[in-house]
Design an enzyme around this catalytic site. Structure first.
Site, PDB file in Angstrom:
ATOM      1  N   ASN A  45     -10.279  -2.706   2.643  1.00  0.00           N
ATOM      2  CA  ASN A  45      -9.991  -2.676   1.201  1.00  0.00           C
ATOM      3  C   ASN A  45     -11.280  -2.374   0.443  1.00  0.00           C
ATOM      4  O   ASN A  45     -12.357  -2.286   1.037  1.00  0.00           O
ATOM      5  CB  ASN A  45      -9.452  -4.033   0.747  1.00  0.00           C
ATOM      6  CG  ASN A  45      -7.949  -4.186   0.975  1.00  0.00           C
ATOM      7  OD1 ASN A  45      -7.232  -3.205   1.145  1.00  0.00           O
ATOM      8  ND2 ASN A  45      -7.481  -5.416   0.982  1.00  0.00           N
TER       9      ASN A  45
ATOM     10  N   TYR B  69       0.510  -3.752  12.304  1.00  0.00           N
ATOM     11  CA  TYR B  69       0.510  -2.357  11.843  1.00  0.00           C
ATOM     12  C   TYR B  69       1.276  -1.457  12.797  1.00  0.00           C
ATOM     13  O   TYR B  69       2.127  -0.679  12.380  1.00  0.00           O
ATOM     14  CB  TYR B  69      -0.932  -1.872  11.635  1.00  0.00           C
ATOM     15  CG  TYR B  69      -1.546  -2.524  10.415  1.00  0.00           C
ATOM     16  CD1 TYR B  69      -1.751  -3.894  10.389  1.00  0.00           C
ATOM     17  CD2 TYR B  69      -1.876  -1.798   9.293  1.00  0.00           C
ATOM     18  CE1 TYR B  69      -2.277  -4.511   9.269  1.00  0.00           C
ATOM     19  CE2 TYR B  69      -2.399  -2.406   8.170  1.00  0.00           C
ATOM     20  CZ  TYR B  69      -2.605  -3.765   8.161  1.00  0.00           C
ATOM     21  OH  TYR B  69      -3.113  -4.379   7.053  1.00  0.00           O
TER      22      TYR B  69
ATOM     23  N   HIS C 164       0.832  -1.222   0.000  1.00  0.00           N
ATOM     24  CA  HIS C 164       0.000   0.000   0.000  1.00  0.00           C
ATOM     25  C   HIS C 164       0.860   1.264   0.000  1.00  0.00           C
ATOM     26  O   HIS C 164       0.513   2.257   0.646  1.00  0.00           O
ATOM     27  CB  HIS C 164      -0.932   0.025   1.213  1.00  0.00           C
ATOM     28  CG  HIS C 164      -1.973  -1.056   1.214  1.00  0.00           C
ATOM     29  ND1 HIS C 164      -3.231  -0.889   0.675  1.00  0.00           N
ATOM     30  CD2 HIS C 164      -1.938  -2.335   1.665  1.00  0.00           C
ATOM     31  CE1 HIS C 164      -3.922  -2.009   0.820  1.00  0.00           C
ATOM     32  NE2 HIS C 164      -3.154  -2.906   1.403  1.00  0.00           N
TER      33      HIS C 164
HETATM   34 FE1  HDE Z   1      -2.451  -4.676   5.463  1.00  0.00          FE
HETATM   35  N1  HDE Z   1      -0.616  -3.880   5.921  1.00  0.00           N
HETATM   36  N2  HDE Z   1      -1.813  -6.487   6.137  1.00  0.00           N
HETATM   37  N3  HDE Z   1      -4.217  -5.545   4.929  1.00  0.00           N
HETATM   38  N4  HDE Z   1      -3.079  -2.931   4.815  1.00  0.00           N
HETATM   39  C1  HDE Z   1      -0.257  -2.602   5.729  1.00  0.00           C
HETATM   40  O1  HDE Z   1       0.944  -1.211   7.201  1.00  0.00           O
HETATM   41  C2  HDE Z   1      -0.723  -6.689   6.897  1.00  0.00           C
HETATM   42  C3  HDE Z   1      -4.584  -6.846   5.097  1.00  0.00           C
HETATM   43  C4  HDE Z   1      -4.349  -2.618   4.407  1.00  0.00           C
HETATM   44  O2  HDE Z   1      -3.315   3.618   4.079  1.00  0.00           O
HETATM   45  C5  HDE Z   1       1.093  -2.283   6.308  1.00  0.00           C
HETATM   46  O3  HDE Z   1       1.934   0.810   7.587  1.00  0.00           O
HETATM   47  C6  HDE Z   1      -0.695  -8.039   7.387  1.00  0.00           C
HETATM   48  C7  HDE Z   1      -6.004  -7.023   4.901  1.00  0.00           C
HETATM   49  C8  HDE Z   1      -4.431  -1.220   4.053  1.00  0.00           C
HETATM   50  O4  HDE Z   1      -1.665   3.461   5.509  1.00  0.00           O
HETATM   51  C9  HDE Z   1       1.471  -3.580   7.033  1.00  0.00           C
HETATM   52  C10 HDE Z   1      -1.821  -8.641   6.882  1.00  0.00           C
HETATM   53  C11 HDE Z   1      -6.474  -5.773   4.606  1.00  0.00           C
HETATM   54  C12 HDE Z   1      -3.152  -0.709   4.272  1.00  0.00           C
HETATM   55  C13 HDE Z   1       0.318  -4.485   6.694  1.00  0.00           C
HETATM   56  C14 HDE Z   1      -2.520  -7.665   6.102  1.00  0.00           C
HETATM   57  C15 HDE Z   1      -5.343  -4.868   4.619  1.00  0.00           C
HETATM   58  C16 HDE Z   1      -2.332  -1.790   4.753  1.00  0.00           C
HETATM   59  C17 HDE Z   1       2.121  -1.814   5.346  1.00  0.00           C
HETATM   60  C18 HDE Z   1      -2.296 -10.080   7.036  1.00  0.00           C
HETATM   61  C19 HDE Z   1      -7.903  -5.357   4.260  1.00  0.00           C
HETATM   62  C20 HDE Z   1      -2.683   0.701   4.041  1.00  0.00           C
HETATM   63  C21 HDE Z   1       2.871  -0.725   6.080  1.00  0.00           C
HETATM   64  C22 HDE Z   1      -2.006 -10.715   8.236  1.00  0.00           C
HETATM   65  C23 HDE Z   1      -8.907  -5.788   5.190  1.00  0.00           C
HETATM   66  C24 HDE Z   1      -3.008   1.589   5.212  1.00  0.00           C
HETATM   67  C25 HDE Z   1       1.924  -0.263   7.034  1.00  0.00           C
HETATM   68  C26 HDE Z   1      -2.638   3.012   4.915  1.00  0.00           C
HETATM   69  C27 HDE Z   1      -0.999  -1.666   5.117  1.00  0.00           C
HETATM   70  C28 HDE Z   1       0.253  -5.744   7.151  1.00  0.00           C
HETATM   71  C29 HDE Z   1      -3.712  -7.957   5.372  1.00  0.00           C
HETATM   72  C30 HDE Z   1      -5.502  -3.479   4.310  1.00  0.00           C
HETATM   73  C31 HDE Z   1       2.804  -4.184   6.734  1.00  0.00           C
HETATM   74  C32 HDE Z   1       0.401  -8.616   8.252  1.00  0.00           C
HETATM   75  C33 HDE Z   1      -6.769  -8.327   5.027  1.00  0.00           C
HETATM   76  C34 HDE Z   1      -5.644  -0.481   3.536  1.00  0.00           C
HETATM   77  O5  HDE Z   1       1.582  -3.374   8.413  1.00  0.00           O
END
Ligand code: HDE
Length: 500
Positions: free
Chosen positions: A131, A341, A58
């Site tokens: 999402n 996060y 993202h």
């Molecule tokens: Fe994320 N995800 N994600 N994700 N995600 C990040 O946060 C992560 C997942 C989503 O506008 C990271 O600061 C793991 C689902 C959005 O700043 C990180 C897992 C959904 C954004 C991270 C998921 C999301 C992130 C990247 C599974 C939708 C952007 C750096 C276990 C429901 C937020 C950071 C913004 C961002 C990890 C799965 C949505 C690495 C470990 C499911 C919208 O922390």
């Protein structure tokens, strides 16, 4: 932009007025630079440190401020202050993003879109980090980094050959539902204004009687859904790769404020034990016939940021930011995100004090009172001389038992459990997506988009056929017409693939 009519004097970061910003101090007009030109050294040193690590996923995104207004009374379901009465307004900040590309990548990529929201409530910040899809590719967080690698660059060539994702997906059938969503027209929204948002996970509400319900969040765009075709997206990538960012910023600047209606699906706590679909499986939707959408309120974005880096790049959305009245669920992926996060932000935003950055502050909270002290970049006075341990006899802040979440019954033997994996589990909802969600044109576009990607230049792999065949078997199992159409598109022997 600052007023340029009466410029103030330029200074160093520590306030010393600067006499000249064009010529370095040298020993004679042709001589080398002197160390004493501290202005030059400070300028270069700061420049070298301008980039912080971009989000590992993202990374490309944009955001704006807005208001959430309650339109329906749901206070019976949740005691969260932001839902307390109809008409209640809560300030918020949203960020929309693509997932796999770098910070400078095109907005038009076929990719899920992040839909992250931060509500500045009286009881602290509530972040709903979702999402534009109601489901996800995986349902166990142990698989997340492997899956994300398939969306990123090849370690050998630094290219993005598509066979990597098809290899992974063909071996991970729980991803099929989300893959179909991604390769449908909804995989390339025109901009965030024209897409829906979802909390995706199952969350929970609890009320002041201590009752819990399981909740899914939906945000329906009031602008209508608009997607690029694959061809239009490809053209826009060349013409204006930042098109979607610009679209939202311009609409807000013009006063054409984008709006989304928030709906919830509500499942009584006990029904989770008997409902036919695993209620905490992130690869499944809850059919609206079983759990209809109930309106809650309207989110409107009405103010652009003034500084991208300060407000968007430094924004820290984290599912761990919950408020009384809203809770988690046993969804394994959500549970992992509670850790991930905040952990990512401590790394990306320089340590333990990123909550002090203005966009992240709990600015509407009645009270922010922790015993945290010290760490890098403390800018809030660090608690002054107040007592820094608890319990204490000097009037320091104390916990408030009235915000206790009702207990959740959990039991079981600790082990590594697989989800129940019968055929229906993998193919049932994807089949409904093919048969009921998509119309004829939508099905044709889905097939065309998949064919384009499955035949994408196969650099770095000798023979793509085993991957293609494995994938084809899944499409056939979802629906024979679907399998046959993709088989034809990629030029594979229909009978051979169908027979297996
Ligand atoms: Fe994320 N995800 N994600 N994700 N995600 C990040 O946060 C992560 C997942 C989503 O506008 C990271 O600061 C793991 C689902 C959005 O700043 C990180 C897992 C959904 C954004 C991270 C998921 C999301 C992130 C990247 C599974 C939708 C952007 C750096 C276990 C429901 C937020 C950071 C913004 C961002 C990890 C799965 C949505 C690495 C470990 C499911 C919208 O922390």
């Amino acid at each position: 932009m600052a007023d340029t009519k009466k410029p103030s004097t330029m200074t160093t970061a520590f306030g010393r007025p600067i006499e000249n910003n064009q010529n370095s101090v040298t020993a004679g007009s042709r001589g080398p630079i002197l160390m004493q030109d501290y202005h030059l050294i400070e300028k270069m040193a700061h420049f070298n440190r301008e980039r912080v690590p971009e989000r590992v996923v993202h990374a490309k995104g944009y955001g704006g401020y807005g208001t959430f207004t309650v339109t329906q009374d749901i206070s019976k379901l949740s005691c969260a202050s932001l839902f307390s009465k109809v008409g209640k307004k809560t300030e918020m900040f949203a960020r929309f993003s693509t997932v796999g590309g770098e910070s400078g990548s095109a907005d038009t990529a076929r990719d899920p879109r992040g839909f992250a929201m931060k509500f500045y409530t009286e009881d602290g910040n509530w972040d709903l980090v979702g999402n534009n899809t109601p489901i996800f590719f995986i349902r166990d967080p142990l698989k997340f980094s492997d899956f994300i690698r398939t969306q990123k660059r090849d370690p050998g060539t630094h290219l993005k050959p598509h066979w990597r994702r098809w290899d992974y997906w063909s071996l991970s059938p729980e991803a099929l539902h989300q893959v179909m969503f991604l390769y449908s027209d909804r995989g390339t929204p025109v901009s965030a204004r024209f897409m829906d948002g979802f909390g995706s996970h199952t969350y929970s509400f609890w009320n002041d009687k201590g009752e819990r319900h399981w909740i899914k969040f939906h945000f329906k765009t009031q602008q209508g859904i608009k997607n690029f075709s694959d061809a239009d997206a490809a053209k826009m990538t060349g013409d204006d790769p930042d098109f979607s960012t610009r679209d939202v910023i311009e609409a807000i600047d013009k006063g054409d404020f984008p709006k989304w209606t928030m709906f919830i699906q509500v499942m009584p706590e006990a029904e989770a034990d008997t409902y036919k679909i695993h209620p905490f499986d992130l690869t499944k939707v809850w059919p609206h016939a079983d759990y209809p959408l109930q309106e809650v309120g309207v989110m409107e974005l009405n103010r652009n940021v003034e500084n991208y880096f300060a407000e968007v790049e430094q924004a820290s959305f984290e599912p761990s930011n919950m408020v009384p009245g809203i809770g988690f669920s046993p969804d394994k992926v959500l549970q992992n995100r509670i850790l991930s996060y905040a952990d990512a932000h401590r790394y990306r935003l320089g340590g333990a004090n990123y909550h002090q950055i203005p966009v992240n502050q709990a600015k509407a909270a009645k009270n922010v009172a922790t015993y945290h002290r010290d760490g890098t970049m403390v800018v809030d006075g660090n608690g002054g001389g107040a007592v820094d341990y608890q319990p204490n006899s000097f009037g320091g802040p104390v916990p408030d038992p009235s915000v206790t979440e009702p207990p959740l019954r959990i039991s079981g033997d600790a082990a590594r459990y697989e989800y129940k994996c019968d055929d229906e589990d993998f193919y049932g909802q994807p089949r409904l997506f093919w048969e009921k969600v998509l119309d004829k044109q939508g099905r044709e576009n889905l097939v065309e988009n998949i064919v384009g990607s499955m035949t994408n230049p196969m650099m770095g792999i000798a023979d793509p056929r085993p991957i293609q065949e494995r994938m084809l078997k899944h499409w056939y199992k979802i629906h024979p017409d679907f399998g046959a159409a993709v088989a034809k598109g990629i030029g594979m022997d229909t009978k051979l693939a169908a027979a297996e």
